[in-house]
Design an enzyme around this catalytic site. Structure first.
Site, mmCIF file in Angstrom:
data_model
loop_
_atom_site.group_PDB
_atom_site.id
_atom_site.type_symbol
_atom_site.label_atom_id
_atom_site.label_comp_id
_atom_site.label_asym_id
_atom_site.label_seq_id
_atom_site.Cartn_x
_atom_site.Cartn_y
_atom_site.Cartn_z
ATOM 1 N N PHE A 83 -36.130 6.612 37.551
ATOM 2 C CA PHE A 83 -36.576 7.193 36.275
ATOM 3 C C PHE A 83 -36.679 8.717 36.355
ATOM 4 O O PHE A 83 -36.630 9.383 35.323
ATOM 5 C CB PHE A 83 -37.990 6.695 35.922
ATOM 6 C CG PHE A 83 -38.100 5.240 35.586
ATOM 7 C CD1 PHE A 83 -37.647 4.766 34.365
ATOM 8 C CD2 PHE A 83 -38.675 4.351 36.470
ATOM 9 C CE1 PHE A 83 -37.774 3.421 34.040
ATOM 10 C CE2 PHE A 83 -38.812 3.005 36.156
ATOM 11 C CZ PHE A 83 -38.356 2.547 34.941
ATOM 12 N N SER A 127 -29.479 6.739 28.640
ATOM 13 C CA SER A 127 -30.021 6.952 27.298
ATOM 14 C C SER A 127 -28.926 6.789 26.258
ATOM 15 O O SER A 127 -27.753 7.083 26.523
ATOM 16 C CB SER A 127 -30.570 8.380 27.247
ATOM 17 O OG SER A 127 -30.765 8.781 25.918
ATOM 18 N N TYR A 151 -29.574 18.047 28.085
ATOM 19 C CA TYR A 151 -30.202 16.800 28.535
ATOM 20 C C TYR A 151 -29.188 15.651 28.446
ATOM 21 O O TYR A 151 -28.985 14.892 29.406
ATOM 22 C CB TYR A 151 -31.437 16.491 27.679
ATOM 23 C CG TYR A 151 -31.873 15.046 27.741
ATOM 24 C CD1 TYR A 151 -32.526 14.544 28.854
ATOM 25 C CD2 TYR A 151 -31.603 14.165 26.677
ATOM 26 C CE1 TYR A 151 -32.909 13.210 28.912
ATOM 27 C CE2 TYR A 151 -31.981 12.841 26.735
ATOM 28 C CZ TYR A 151 -32.627 12.360 27.853
ATOM 29 O OH TYR A 151 -32.986 11.039 27.911
ATOM 30 N N LYS A 155 -27.341 13.137 31.408
ATOM 31 C CA LYS A 155 -27.334 11.668 31.440
ATOM 32 C C LYS A 155 -25.892 11.145 31.536
ATOM 33 O O LYS A 155 -25.602 10.216 32.287
ATOM 34 C CB LYS A 155 -28.036 11.088 30.202
ATOM 35 C CG LYS A 155 -29.540 11.255 30.231
ATOM 36 C CD LYS A 155 -30.183 10.402 31.313
ATOM 37 C CE LYS A 155 -31.631 10.719 31.552
ATOM 38 N NZ LYS A 155 -32.223 10.097 32.724
HETATM 39 C C1 UD1 Z 1 -33.992 11.727 21.872
HETATM 40 C C2 UD1 Z 1 -32.805 11.041 22.474
HETATM 41 C C3 UD1 Z 1 -33.242 9.980 23.415
HETATM 42 C C4 UD1 Z 1 -34.127 10.580 24.462
HETATM 43 C C5 UD1 Z 1 -35.329 11.207 23.788
HETATM 44 C C6 UD1 Z 1 -36.148 11.900 24.860
HETATM 45 C C7 UD1 Z 1 -30.841 10.927 21.041
HETATM 46 C C8 UD1 Z 1 -30.119 10.150 20.002
HETATM 47 N N1 UD1 Z 1 -32.002 10.410 21.427
HETATM 48 O O1 UD1 Z 1 -34.614 10.813 21.017
HETATM 49 O O2 UD1 Z 1 -32.131 9.428 24.052
HETATM 50 O O3 UD1 Z 1 -34.549 9.607 25.366
HETATM 51 O O4 UD1 Z 1 -34.886 12.181 22.853
HETATM 52 O O5 UD1 Z 1 -37.125 12.726 24.337
HETATM 53 O O6 UD1 Z 1 -30.407 11.943 21.528
HETATM 54 N N2 UD1 Z 1 -39.135 13.380 14.307
HETATM 55 C C9 UD1 Z 1 -39.800 13.962 13.250
HETATM 56 N N3 UD1 Z 1 -40.896 14.717 13.509
HETATM 57 C C10 UD1 Z 1 -41.368 14.918 14.791
HETATM 58 C C11 UD1 Z 1 -40.683 14.316 15.870
HETATM 59 C C12 UD1 Z 1 -39.556 13.560 15.597
HETATM 60 O O7 UD1 Z 1 -39.406 13.800 12.091
HETATM 61 O O8 UD1 Z 1 -42.375 15.642 14.959
HETATM 62 C C13 UD1 Z 1 -37.948 12.539 14.036
HETATM 63 C C14 UD1 Z 1 -36.665 13.049 14.660
HETATM 64 O O9 UD1 Z 1 -36.012 13.929 13.784
HETATM 65 C C15 UD1 Z 1 -35.918 11.737 14.873
HETATM 66 C C16 UD1 Z 1 -36.997 10.705 15.119
HETATM 67 O O10 UD1 Z 1 -38.193 11.280 14.624
HETATM 68 O O11 UD1 Z 1 -35.240 11.395 13.721
HETATM 69 C C17 UD1 Z 1 -37.182 10.354 16.567
HETATM 70 O O12 UD1 Z 1 -37.338 11.548 17.309
HETATM 71 P P1 UD1 Z 1 -37.800 11.553 18.839
HETATM 72 O O13 UD1 Z 1 -38.968 10.659 19.019
HETATM 73 O O14 UD1 Z 1 -37.960 12.976 19.262
HETATM 74 O O15 UD1 Z 1 -36.601 10.868 19.605
HETATM 75 P P2 UD1 Z 1 -35.024 11.202 19.529
HETATM 76 O O16 UD1 Z 1 -34.796 12.629 19.284
HETATM 77 O O17 UD1 Z 1 -34.398 10.204 18.630
#
Ligand code: UD1
Length: 344
Positions: A83, A127, A151, A155
């Site tokens: 991990f 990922s 990042y 991966k």
């Molecule tokens: C990304 C990666 C994932 C990785 C992870 C690690 C991709 C597709 N995914 O996940 O593989 O393991 O990061 O950190 O590259 N959001 C908001 N407000 C916030 C935070 C997030 O609206 O304050 C939204 C984001 O725009 C997104 C969703 O929530 O649409 C999920 O975001 P997040 O939890 O950061 O994960 P990913 O970016 O999808």
């Protein structure tokens, strides 16, 4: 029967710590390696309290080959779950060398050891970020790969390294798990996602906002080409993900010949950011303070898994709902408020 010893690099981190619980339940003997760069050392004590087992742990970086090989001399590892890596997408854009250094050197160091101990099975944390920006969904393991950030590059580079390493040393048994979006916490509320500083990920930001640690959640983007304009993701309960690692170990143990397998680990169900907020409010009865903001650079509009291969070959599937996952994250947040009110 003697328990199988498993080295868990990054075992004090979010997914690692939950996997330790499942490994112990399944009769394995996990040994933790972590340099605590992004994990709280108190997690080890919590894991011991939770499982009522002694968990040996070592505090150094997986990049340190000399120390790593000593660890392999001390124990008889039948497998490694790797991990240990940096994982903040935004930070990787600002500081790519940190990511190359830790994520790539860490795997090189581990593979140099596995070259000397080729009977050690390896489960690697990959990922869904390796799909880059997919043009259709759900994504299968044979979809084209790419990356949107340093990042993501590390991966994908790690997966390619494993493929070429396996080609050179065909007896090695390797399995990469492409995680979708892990969320939630162990039902005890003792361990969960504990980012150091302000969270980057959605669910810890939601729970910390609801707890009053953060003022307001910003939903990044409302004009995506999705049903409600916010991004779609495949949110998977971290305990389901933990179980996938045990399934992967068992899969490798059963193989008579070497392999380099890749599996999607998700639910196959898309959920939008707005839907997730609604689920949180319904499950907890809390009203979340949130607003729309601009899109976040690097976010893909939508991604979710095709999970047929993991069901058919790993005999694994996600059992828990997104509702359960969100509620468990809130339970962990409430627990943190009681035990650690000053951590923000
Ligand atoms: C990304 C990666 C994932 C990785 C992870 C690690 C991709 C597709 N995914 O996940 O593989 O393991 O990061 O950190 O590259 N959001 C908001 N407000 C916030 C935070 C997030 O609206 O304050 C939204 C984001 O725009 C997104 C969703 O929530 O649409 C999920 O975001 P997040 O939890 O950061 O994960 P990913 O970016 O999808």
């Amino acid at each position: 029967m003697q328990r199988k010893q498993i080295l868990v690099t990054g075992g004090a981190g979010y997914i690692g710590s939950h996997t330790i619980v499942t490994l112990l339940e399944e009769g394995y003997e996990p040994i933790v390696l972590d340099d605590f760069r992004n994990a709280n050392p108190a997690v080890i004590k919590k894991l011991q309290k939770l499982t009522k087992k002694e968990i040996p742990f070592f505090n150094f970086s997986c990049c340190d080959f000399d120390k790593l090989i000593q660890l392999f001399k001390k124990y008889s590892f039948s497998g490694v779950i790797h991990f240990a890596a940096d994982k903040a997408v935004g930070e990787s854009v600002v500081n790519p060398l940190k990511y190359f250094d830790n994520n790539i050197t860490g795997l090189i160091s581990l593979l140099k050891v596995i070259e000397k101990y080729p009977n050690t099975n390896l489960v690697f944390s990959s990922s869904c970020t390796v799909y880059g920006n997919p043009t259709s969904y759900p994504v299968t393991e044979s979809f084209p790969v790419g990356f949107n950030s340093p990042y993501g590059f590390t991966k994908l580079c790690n997966e390619q390294m494993l493929m070429q390493f396996h080609t050179a040393l065909q007896s090695t048994k390797i399995c990469s798990l492409r995680y979708f979006n892990p969320i939630g916490a162990h039902e005890s509320g003792l361990i969960g996602e504990e980012p150091i500083g302000a969270p980057n990920n959605l669910v810890p930001f939601i729970t910390q906002t609801a707890a009053g640690w953060r003022e307001q959640l910003t939903v990044f983007g409302n004009d995506y080409n999705t049903p409600d304009g916010s991004c779609l993701r495949d949110y998977i309960h971290v305990m389901d993900l933990a179980e996938a690692h045990v399934s992967a170990l068992k899969y490798l143990e059963k193989r008579k010949e070497g392999c380099n397998a890749i599996f999607n680990i998700g639910t196959g169900i898309p959920t939008s950011v707005l839907e997730l907020i609604k689920v949180f409010e319904q499950e907890t009865g809390k009203t979340l303070n949130w607003k729309f903001g601009p899109r976040r650079a690097g976010d893909v509009p939508a991604i979710y898994a095709n999970v047929e291969k993991s069901l058919k070959e790993l005999h694994w599937k996600a059992k828990r709902s997104v509702n359960e996952a969100v509620l468990s994250a809130w339970n962990f947040q409430k627990h943190s408020l009681i035990t650690n009110p000053s951590i923000k």
